[in-house]
Design a protein around this motif. Structure first.
Motif, short mmCIF file in Angstrom:
data_model
loop_
_atom_site.label_atom_id
_atom_site.label_comp_id
_atom_site.label_asym_id
_atom_site.label_seq_id
_atom_site.Cartn_x
_atom_site.Cartn_y
_atom_site.Cartn_z
N CYS A 144 42.62 51.15 47.05
CA CYS A 144 42.61 50.53 45.76
C CYS A 144 41.92 51.51 44.88
O CYS A 144 42.46 51.85 43.51
N TYR A 157 40.37 35.06 28.15
CA TYR A 157 39.16 35.60 28.86
C TYR A 157 38.10 35.15 27.91
O TYR A 157 36.95 35.97 28.36
N ILE A 176 34.62 50.57 41.37
CA ILE A 176 35.72 50.53 42.24
C ILE A 176 36.05 51.68 43.17
O ILE A 176 35.99 51.61 44.28
N LEU A 218 37.31 39.93 41.03
CA LEU A 218 36.90 41.19 40.35
C LEU A 218 37.72 41.57 39.20
O LEU A 218 37.26 41.99 38.14
N TRP A 219 38.98 41.33 39.31
CA TRP A 219 39.85 41.61 38.37
C TRP A 219 39.56 40.83 36.98
O TRP A 219 39.28 41.20 35.95
N LEU A 230 44.83 37.52 25.25
CA LEU A 230 43.71 37.91 26.29
C LEU A 230 42.75 37.30 25.75
O LEU A 230 41.57 37.11 26.71
N HIS A 239 46.49 46.59 35.09
CA HIS A 239 46.65 45.58 35.90
C HIS A 239 48.13 44.92 36.38
O HIS A 239 48.76 44.71 37.58
N PHE A 273 43.37 53.21 41.49
CA PHE A 273 42.79 53.13 40.25
C PHE A 273 42.32 54.31 39.64
O PHE A 273 42.50 54.53 38.39
N MET A 276 33.72 49.98 35.41
CA MET A 276 34.74 49.36 36.69
C MET A 276 35.24 50.42 37.25
O MET A 276 35.23 50.20 38.75
N PHE A 288 33.94 49.38 45.96
CA PHE A 288 34.78 48.49 46.45
C PHE A 288 35.42 48.83 47.77
O PHE A 288 35.77 49.91 47.99
C1 LIG Z 1 40.69 47.93 40.66
C2 LIG Z 1 41.76 46.93 41.74
C3 LIG Z 1 42.69 47.90 42.45
C4 LIG Z 1 43.35 47.04 43.35
N1 LIG Z 1 44.51 47.80 43.89
C5 LIG Z 1 45.24 47.50 45.08
C6 LIG Z 1 46.04 48.22 45.90
O1 LIG Z 1 46.18 49.54 45.47
N2 LIG Z 1 46.61 47.77 46.74
C7 LIG Z 1 46.47 46.38 47.18
O2 LIG Z 1 47.14 46.11 48.12
N3 LIG Z 1 45.69 45.61 46.42
C8 LIG Z 1 44.97 46.27 45.50
N4 LIG Z 1 43.98 45.35 44.72
C9 LIG Z 1 44.10 43.89 45.13
C10 LIG Z 1 45.12 43.30 44.33
O3 LIG Z 1 45.32 43.82 43.10
C11 LIG Z 1 44.65 41.66 43.92
O4 LIG Z 1 43.50 41.43 43.36
C12 LIG Z 1 44.83 40.98 45.31
O5 LIG Z 1 46.03 41.25 45.82
C13 LIG Z 1 44.79 39.40 44.97
O6 LIG Z 1 45.98 39.21 44.13
P1 LIG Z 1 46.05 37.77 43.15
O7 LIG Z 1 47.18 37.33 43.33
O8 LIG Z 1 44.86 36.98 43.78
O9 LIG Z 1 46.05 38.40 41.66
P2 LIG Z 1 45.12 39.36 41.00
O10 LIG Z 1 46.11 40.64 40.93
O11 LIG Z 1 43.92 39.78 41.70
O12 LIG Z 1 44.67 38.80 39.60
C14 LIG Z 1 43.79 37.85 39.28
C15 LIG Z 1 44.15 36.82 38.40
O13 LIG Z 1 44.13 37.94 37.04
C16 LIG Z 1 45.22 37.19 36.07
N5 LIG Z 1 46.17 38.42 35.88
C17 LIG Z 1 46.98 38.89 36.63
N6 LIG Z 1 47.78 39.82 35.89
C18 LIG Z 1 46.98 40.21 34.84
C19 LIG Z 1 46.89 41.21 34.06
N7 LIG Z 1 47.79 42.12 34.04
N8 LIG Z 1 46.03 41.14 32.94
C20 LIG Z 1 45.10 40.08 32.87
N9 LIG Z 1 44.97 39.33 33.80
C21 LIG Z 1 46.03 39.26 34.77
C22 LIG Z 1 46.01 36.28 37.05
O14 LIG Z 1 45.25 34.99 36.30
C23 LIG Z 1 45.61 36.39 38.44
O15 LIG Z 1 45.55 35.13 38.97
C24 LIG Z 1 43.19 45.78 43.74
C25 LIG Z 1 42.29 45.23 43.26
C26 LIG Z 1 41.53 45.85 42.08
C27 LIG Z 1 40.27 44.92 41.61
#
Ligand SMILES: Cc1cc2nc3c(=O)[nH]c(=O)nc-3n(C[C@H](O)[C@H](O)[C@H](O)COP(=O)(O)OP(=O)(O)OC[C@H]3O[C@@H](n4cnc5c(N)ncnc54)[C@H](O)[C@@H]3O)c2cc1C
Length: 626
Positions: A429, A512, A420, A382-383, A508, A458, A433, A416, A424
């Motif tokens: 989260c 992306y 969310i 989703l991110w 970015l 993020h 957000f 978004m 979501f």
């Molecule tokens: C809107 C939202 C809010 C969330 N809030 C919470 C919360 O409050 N508590 C909780 O426990 N989890 C939260 N989550 C889930 C958490 O942020 C991660 O998505 C989840 O833990 C999976 O982490 P990940 O290691 O796959 O990386 P993710 O954080 O999901 O990132 C995915 C990929 O994006 C890229 N990336 C990383 N940082 C950045 C950046 N700054 N800019 C651009 N690209 C980037 C990297 O390639 C990374 O592998 C939230 C998710 C979303 C979508």
């Protein structure tokens, strides 16, 4: 509002907690006694928060706190600690068992680098007896100890920072790596000429790495600064954050076992993967939405905006984009105030069997793979999806023209935010957000700023979640992009890590972009155009689909033009010709023409047949009047 909140990476102390926190603590403390009405304290608070964030990983050795002396509840304690001016900074040693009002810091300035270096000095002031338990030695290592590592096999890496006497880099990197396992960091002074020569090091600072397999080599970083050294070490394979408590140990074991049984697919973290994006869309449409029986009001509006944004901006494969476009046309053409989810599902599954529409029903993560099923996956996708969408919006500013979201630089971010908050599955989260959005989303004035805003937020989430339960030990939360992905994004200013935001934006936009989305693992079979053509003519609810279709002024159908503009790196299928808004393929069209020609010929034949027959009949029955 309050100067500091629970979200900040520091500890908010009060009269109830101050003494019990400081006395006999396993770590040292640096506490700012401030007053919420003091202008100076207000101006200084961002610096203090930045410092606390900068040394967050040092928390097993020294921690940062604040106490508001202007709060009525704290009047007495501030008097007891003899706080006369604001702000006052006090250091408290670890393991102090006698009453101690701390040591006041009066340094050259209050800049982050100065205070951080004083924190290091202060830590080194501890004796062996009161040394903070989690803190590794900070003194330079002895030459013999480093020499003995040469050729030695081990279960961890050893990094050695070579520096001169005034440098703090070595100690800062040692402290930065404190919460990580799999690597030990040592420092050595460049006055150790013999060792320097042996390792072939000529300039300082430098870093040297001893690998678990007994080999050793210089550490290859683009910039010889603290952040680059620390980042490099944190990202070594096999290095990960220690789990916060022993309670999680069994779970940890389970994670390892599962990762063994599930085949881990190799991927390149400098790429974005289409399978992740499609799996995310599949999950969103078929699983997450399915918990809502009908959509109405805010939910319906949110869903419509979401579909608008993805239909117009998602740089996906033709079959997926067509499906999203059909869904959008159907949604805007329906005047209903309430839509049953089943209808959306039917469209997502292409029940009408319109050719060329397909969204895989498989969940398959590649760039979003976790080391266990409970980690990464959907939120990661989703991110990724929304980063892709903000970048697409910035590179194609007209893409949302003629939709409800046109001319709004915030279109993607607000969509978004709504999604969310409304759908979501992770409520917490959504709450977080929403708080971030309320705080700063209104400052976004351009499409480029929207790209950067999402990146910044993020990273804020990454910082908050580092070391938490939702962190995958194999994919530690870092400030992204890491120096190995984008060296020019990082700079150091007065000893503090800073981002070069121009470089980040450029990065970015490249990372992306459609061109960087890999189609790996996306190929899957779906009903081909020809096989369903007869069926479609009967079962398409064309009355629903045709309504609300507006051909564009130049006669070229809207969605044709758009799909052409998306660069999808050559992964599109045979293009479909839009006809009455339905997805007819080339095969469909030629069959239609053929059928049409046949019926014309048939009608002509009939016409001549009857003409000839009637002529004959007239001749046969001709009785001239007598
Ligand atoms: C809107 C939202 C809010 C969330 N809030 C919470 C919360 O409050 N508590 C909780 O426990 N989890 C939260 N989550 C889930 C958490 O942020 C991660 O998505 C989840 O833990 C999976 O982490 P990940 O290691 O796959 O990386 P993710 O954080 O999901 O990132 C995915 C990929 O994006 C890229 N990336 C990383 N940082 C950045 C950046 N700054 N800019 C651009 N690209 C980037 C990297 O390639 C990374 O592998 C939230 C998710 C979303 C979508």
């Amino acid at each position: 509002g309050r100067l500091y909140t629970e979200e900040d990476p520091l500890v908010i102390l009060t009269s109830d907690t101050l003494k019990q926190t400081l006395f006999n603590s396993s770590t040292a403390w640096l506490v700012q006694f401030y007053s919420s009405w003091c202008g100076h304290c207000i101006q200084y608070s961002p610096t203090w928060k930045a410092l606390a964030g900068d040394v967050k990983d040092w928390s097993q050795a020294i921690r940062i706190g604040v106490l508001d002396c202007a709060h009525e509840k704290n009047f007495d304690i501030c008097k007891e600690f003899s706080i006369h001016f604001y702000p006052t900074f006090r250091y408290f040693k670890a393991h102090s068992t006698t009453f101690d009002i701390g040591k006041t810091y009066r340094g050259a300035d209050r800049e982050i680098q100065t205070v951080r270096q004083l924190m290091v000095n202060f830590l080194q002031n501890h004796t062996r007896r009161d040394w903070p338990a989690g803190c590794p030695p900070l003194e330079p290592a002895r030459t013999e100890n480093i020499q003995s590592l040469i050729g030695l096999k081990s279960d961890h890496y050893t990094a050695v920072i070579i520096e001169d006497e005034e440098s703090y880099i070595g100690r800062e990197v040692i402290l930065d790596l404190m919460p990580y396992e799999g690597v030990v960091v040592k420092r050595i002074l460049n006055s150790e000429k013999v060792l320097m020569e042996k390792l072939g090091i000529t300039t300082a600072p430098a870093a040297y790495l001893f690998y678990p397999n007994g080999t050793h080599a210089g550490m290859d970083v683009q910039k010889r600064i603290r952040f680059f050294f620390s980042s490099f070490l944190k990202l070594l394979p096999g290095v990960h954050r220690k789990q916060p408590s022993s309670v999680q140990q069994p779970e940890q074991a389970a994670i390892k076992d599962q990762s063994k049984s599930e085949l881990f697919k190799e991927f390149d973290k400098s790429k974005v993967y289409m399978v992740d994006l499609e799996s995310g869309l599949h999950y969103l449409l078929r699983v997450e939405l399915a918990t809502h029986k009908t959509l109405e009001g805010v939910e319906l509006k949110t869903f419509k905006d979401f579909v608008t944004v993805v239909a117009k901006l998602f740089p996906g494969r033709q079959s997926v984009v067509k499906l999203l476009e059909t869904l959008l046309e159907w949604l805007i053409s329906l005047p209903l105030e309430k839509i049953p989810y089943e209808a959306i599902l039917d469209l997502a599954n292409n029940k009408m069997r319109i050719s060329g529409l397909h969204l895989s029903e498989r969940v398959q993560w590649l760039g979003c793979q976790g080391s266990s099923v409970a980690l990464r996956g959907y939120p990661c996708s989703l991110w990724t999806l929304f980063h892709v969408l903000t970048v697409q919006a910035a590179s194609r500013p007209d893409a949302l023209a003629n939709t409800a979201l046109e001319d709004d630089p915030l279109a993607v971010l607000q969509t978004m935010r709504q999604y969310i908050g409304t759908f979501f599955g992770c409520r917490e989260c959504g709450k977080h957000f929403e708080e971030m959005a309320q705080e700063s989303i209104s400052q976004v004035k351009s499409l480029d700023e929207a790209v950067l805003w999402l990146w910044r937020k993020h990273n804020q989430v990454n910082a908050r979640l580092a070391g938490s339960m939702s962190e995958d030990p194999m994919f530690p939360k870092t400030q992204w992009p890491t120096p190995d992905l984008c060296p020019t994004c990082h700079e150091e200013q007065d000893g503090l890590h800073v981002w070069n935001e121009d470089m980040v934006l450029a990065f970015l936009k490249k990372h992306y972009s459609a061109a960087n989305i890999s189609p790996k693992y996306t190929s899957d079979v779906h009903p081909e155009a020809g096989s369903v053509v007869a069926n479609k003519a009967i079962s398409t609810p064309s009355s629903v689909l045709i309504k609300g279709l507006k051909p564009s002024p130049d006669g070229v159908p809207k969605h044709m033009k758009q799909t052409d503009r998306r660069g999808t790196g050559g992964i599109q299928k045979e293009p479909n010709l839009p006809f009455l808004g339905l997805g007819f393929s080339g095969v469909d069209m030629s069959l239609c023409v053929l059928l049409y020609a046949f019926s014309c010929i048939f009608l002509m034949l009939m016409f001549f047949f009857f003409r000839v027959r009637s002529k004959r009949w007239k001749i046969k029955n001709h009785r001239p009047f007598v």
